[in-house]
Design a protein around this motif. Structure first.
Motif, PDB file in Angstrom:
ATOM      1  N   ALA A 198      45.922  60.175  56.744  1.00  0.00           N
ATOM      2  CA  ALA A 198      45.078  60.293  55.554  1.00  0.00           C
ATOM      3  C   ALA A 198      43.819  59.450  55.718  1.00  0.00           C
ATOM      4  CB  ALA A 198      45.860  59.844  54.316  1.00  0.00           C
ATOM      5  N   ALA A 199      42.845  59.694  54.856  1.00  0.00           N
ATOM      6  CA  ALA A 199      41.631  58.878  54.865  1.00  0.00           C
ATOM      7  C   ALA A 199      41.965  57.458  54.422  1.00  0.00           C
ATOM      8  CB  ALA A 199      40.593  59.493  53.932  1.00  0.00           C
ATOM      9  N   PRO A 200      41.368  56.444  55.047  1.00  0.00           N
ATOM     10  CA  PRO A 200      41.601  55.061  54.613  1.00  0.00           C
ATOM     11  C   PRO A 200      41.134  54.854  53.174  1.00  0.00           C
ATOM     12  CG  PRO A 200      40.564  55.124  56.780  1.00  0.00           C
ATOM     13  CD  PRO A 200      40.510  56.514  56.236  1.00  0.00           C
ATOM     14  N   LEU A 201      41.708  53.854  52.535  1.00  0.00           N
ATOM     15  CA  LEU A 201      41.355  53.509  51.163  1.00  0.00           C
ATOM     16  C   LEU A 201      40.393  52.328  51.202  1.00  0.00           C
ATOM     17  CD1 LEU A 201      41.668  53.893  48.148  1.00  0.00           C
ATOM     18  CD2 LEU A 201      43.819  52.633  48.245  1.00  0.00           C
ATOM     19  N   VAL A 202      39.145  52.567  50.798  1.00  0.00           N
ATOM     20  CA  VAL A 202      38.088  51.563  50.884  1.00  0.00           C
ATOM     21  C   VAL A 202      37.690  51.110  49.486  1.00  0.00           C
ATOM     22  CG1 VAL A 202      35.728  51.104  51.661  1.00  0.00           C
ATOM     23  CG2 VAL A 202      37.218  52.577  53.026  1.00  0.00           C
ATOM     24  N   PHE A 203      37.601  49.791  49.295  1.00  0.00           N
ATOM     25  CA  PHE A 203      37.099  49.218  48.060  1.00  0.00           C
ATOM     26  C   PHE A 203      35.850  48.405  48.353  1.00  0.00           C
ATOM     27  CE2 PHE A 203      41.076  50.477  46.375  1.00  0.00           C
ATOM     28  CZ  PHE A 203      40.933  50.500  44.995  1.00  0.00           C
ATOM     29  N   PHE A 204      34.935  48.363  47.384  1.00  0.00           N
ATOM     30  CA  PHE A 204      33.728  47.557  47.566  1.00  0.00           C
ATOM     31  C   PHE A 204      33.471  46.699  46.328  1.00  0.00           C
ATOM     32  CE2 PHE A 204      32.116  51.415  45.554  1.00  0.00           C
ATOM     33  CZ  PHE A 204      31.205  50.928  44.622  1.00  0.00           C
ATOM     34  N   THR A 205      32.708  45.634  46.517  1.00  0.00           N
ATOM     35  CA  THR A 205      32.335  44.757  45.417  1.00  0.00           C
ATOM     36  C   THR A 205      30.822  44.750  45.240  1.00  0.00           C
ATOM     37  OG1 THR A 205      32.138  42.778  46.820  1.00  0.00           O
ATOM     38  CG2 THR A 205      34.308  43.238  45.858  1.00  0.00           C
TER      39      THR A 205
END
Length: 204
Positions: A82-89
């Motif tokens: 699956a596509a990676p799970l990316v979070f940003f701030t």
């Protein structure tokens, strides 16, 4: 800009560089792919490596050039198929009074551009470092008919007069839902630190 730090497990959450040279990013990418293989206890197939590389290169470019994110983090336990799970701030200087209305403007989508299919659920979310903030879960139907989800956390840090937003989106509701406890724990772990050579704003 303050530096966002986390106490989360470094084997589960990885800092993702979105600035710097192309060679530095390529080096990080190779290390990240190796770490993903170790996490899942098997060597990634060449298709999985190629897919993940393409996704992360595109994500970094989008976060740097379009979103203008400050920092980004990658959640490791997502299956490599699956596509990676990316979070940003993102951080914003704040000289307004801390209020529910002010926080909701940070966490919730602009109602003037909301989609007809969009659903928004906002609840209080307490951080041990920032106090009470908000968590907003948004769902909508993409152009291809698939369901998209995003989650946004927002807090005001009166100690540094900064608003902090953490955000990620995903197109697999089941995987995002299965990861929600880990994502909440990650959000609670965030704290701010002055960059090296930058004085702390307390007492200024």
């Amino acid at each position: 800009m303050m530096i966002v730090e986390t106490d989360s497990d470094p084997a589960l959450w990885f800092h993702m560089p979105i600035r710097g040279s192309r060679s530095e990013f390529a080096q990080w990418l190779d290390l990240q792919l190796d770490a993903s293989g170790l996490l899942h206890r098997r060597k990634l197939t060449w298709r999985e490596r190629r897919r993940m590389k393409k996704f992360l290169v595109g994500s970094a470019a989008m976060l740097r050039d379009r979103v203008e994110a400050d920092q980004a983090f990658l959640f490791g336990p997502i299956p490599p198929q699956a596509a990676p799970l990316v979070f940003f701030t993102k951080q914003f200087g704040c000289d307004e009074e801390h209020s529910p209305l002010h926080l909701s403007m940070l966490a919730e989508p602009d109602p003037t551009v909301a989609l007809a299919s969009e659903r928004v659920e906002t609840v209080p979310f307490v951080s041990p470092y920032f106090g009470e903030g908000l968590r907003c879960l948004r769902s909508w139907t993409a152009l291809d008919g698939g369901l998209m989800l995003s989650v946004t956390y927002a807090w005001n840090d009166p100690r540094h007069d900064i608003d902090l937003v953490l955000k990620g989106h995903y197109d697999d509701p089941a995987l995002l839902d299965a990861s929600f406890d880990a994502i909440d724990d990650f959000a609670r772990s965030l704290r701010l630190r002055a960059a090296e050579g930058q004085p702390d704003s307390v007492g200024q």
